[in-house]
Design an enzyme around this catalytic site. Sequence first.
Site, mmCIF file in Angstrom:
data_model
loop_
_atom_site.group_PDB
_atom_site.id
_atom_site.type_symbol
_atom_site.label_atom_id
_atom_site.label_comp_id
_atom_site.label_asym_id
_atom_site.label_seq_id
_atom_site.Cartn_x
_atom_site.Cartn_y
_atom_site.Cartn_z
ATOM 1 N N SER A 164 0.915 -1.136 0.255
ATOM 2 C CA SER A 164 -0.135 0.066 0.073
ATOM 3 C C SER A 164 0.901 1.167 -0.010
ATOM 4 O O SER A 164 0.448 2.245 -0.890
ATOM 5 C CB SER A 164 -0.984 -0.119 1.326
ATOM 6 O OG SER A 164 -1.806 -1.165 1.036
ATOM 7 N N ASN A 165 1.962 1.245 0.883
ATOM 8 C CA ASN A 165 2.921 2.488 0.687
ATOM 9 C C ASN A 165 3.460 2.642 -0.485
ATOM 10 O O ASN A 165 4.246 3.734 -0.706
ATOM 11 C CB ASN A 165 3.701 2.406 2.037
ATOM 12 C CG ASN A 165 3.269 2.508 3.292
ATOM 13 O OD1 ASN A 165 2.772 3.486 3.670
ATOM 14 N ND2 ASN A 165 2.640 1.396 4.019
ATOM 15 N N LYS A 283 -0.462 -11.045 6.080
ATOM 16 C CA LYS A 283 -0.130 -9.640 6.625
ATOM 17 C C LYS A 283 -1.517 -9.137 7.212
ATOM 18 O O LYS A 283 -2.308 -9.009 6.212
ATOM 19 C CB LYS A 283 0.548 -8.693 5.639
ATOM 20 C CG LYS A 283 0.703 -7.037 6.328
ATOM 21 C CD LYS A 283 1.329 -6.277 5.234
ATOM 22 C CE LYS A 283 1.086 -4.788 5.953
ATOM 23 N NZ LYS A 283 1.145 -3.801 4.991
ATOM 24 N N SER A 285 -3.190 -6.097 8.565
ATOM 25 C CA SER A 285 -3.621 -4.557 8.837
ATOM 26 C C SER A 285 -4.698 -4.032 9.600
ATOM 27 O O SER A 285 -5.118 -3.067 9.576
ATOM 28 C CB SER A 285 -3.058 -3.857 7.832
ATOM 29 O OG SER A 285 -1.808 -4.115 7.285
ATOM 30 N N GLY A 309 0.516 -5.731 10.497
ATOM 31 C CA GLY A 309 0.667 -4.897 9.547
ATOM 32 C C GLY A 309 0.770 -3.381 10.048
ATOM 33 O O GLY A 309 0.730 -2.464 9.217
#
Length: 414
Positions: A164-165, A283, A285, A309
């Site tokens: 996402s980053n 993962k 989050s 996450g």
Amino acid sequence: VWVWFGVCVWGWVWGLCLGLVSGSGVCVWVWFGVCVWGWVWGLCLGLVSGSGVCVWVWCLGLGSGSGSGSVSGAGSGSGSGSGSGAMMFWRKLSPWRCLGRWVSATGMRGSRASSSGCRLDLAGIYPPISTAFNPGGEVDYQKLESNVHKWSQIPFRGLVVQGSNGEFVYLSGQERVEVVRRVRQVLPQEMLLVAGSGCESTEATVTMTQRMADAGTSAVLVITPCYYRGRMNSAAFIHHYTRVADASPVPVVLYSVPGNTALELPVDAIVTLAQHPNIIGLKDSGNDVTRMALIVHKTREQDFQLLAGSAGYLLAAYSIGAVGGVCALANVLGQPLCNLEKLCLTGQWKDAQELQYRLIEPNAAITRKFGIAALKEAMKWFGYYGGSCRTPLLPLTEAERSELRKDFTSNGWL
């Protein structure tokens, strides 16, 4: 077949050479012995590579179980997997399990990457790295590589690329693959590279996963499809991820991030998918440590690995059985997060608690409070190239920048 033939010939040549050098009557036995040794290794490599040579193992009576492959069970037992009887036999040979992983990593991939039964160890801290853009909005590969060199100096287990980053939803398919390829070129080989390959459709995800594998990723991180979220139930997720994992040449890590997708991967779906030999972890989050604990509890028999996450609850995640974390804050505070990991693993909970307190506000600031623009701003302060985001994401305002800096300085990081 070519692998088998090549190593067999290699063994034959070396056997002949040794026999000639020995100059004695036993030369034929030396030649014969090493030739057989080469044949056996060629057979093993051919089997792991997924070639048709597995029929020879079956003919030798080594098959066990039954499956839907071209070789049915020849032994007395019964199997539940989808592979051949010979492959089921191979998975039981524990001393050789990791050979299949090596073959996969070097390009000789079979039809299923995890058929050897050796699960990739994910334990450790990973920064989900940002994508560097120049002022014109194009990917700046030189700046990206410079950042990777710096991250490589920190004791991370590896890097997550196109998470996402990484703003992967704003990149073209070619850009996504090229970023992974460039990172793999400069990342030390002992560090894992986990690449995001998720797309909205199953077919597109399968294709992107293959492309990421070709670019050199160690594993793929597959986000939940979410556009038609009203129909994304457990059955849909199980079908989707099973198709992806069946086709993937590398291990698959599930990715649940409700803050971006507005849905969570259901626990019952995770428990079912954890039984797939090529799905090795999650993962999560979702910020729900109770849910994470339940997942760890229900999947412990499958050697399923949970990654936290967020750095905001990393200590809590370790306390309930997580093996590591994929934390945005690791882009800028990588060493402190690795220190927190070490404190948790060595049982120094009081010191870990104090360090965790200091990470909460900076982590919140670069994630749910101000997002990726804040992360890239903070990267500048810690010696990395941040750059701008791709629109429609906008840079921080002056007031936001001031508040962000306060969240770091008040906790002793600046």
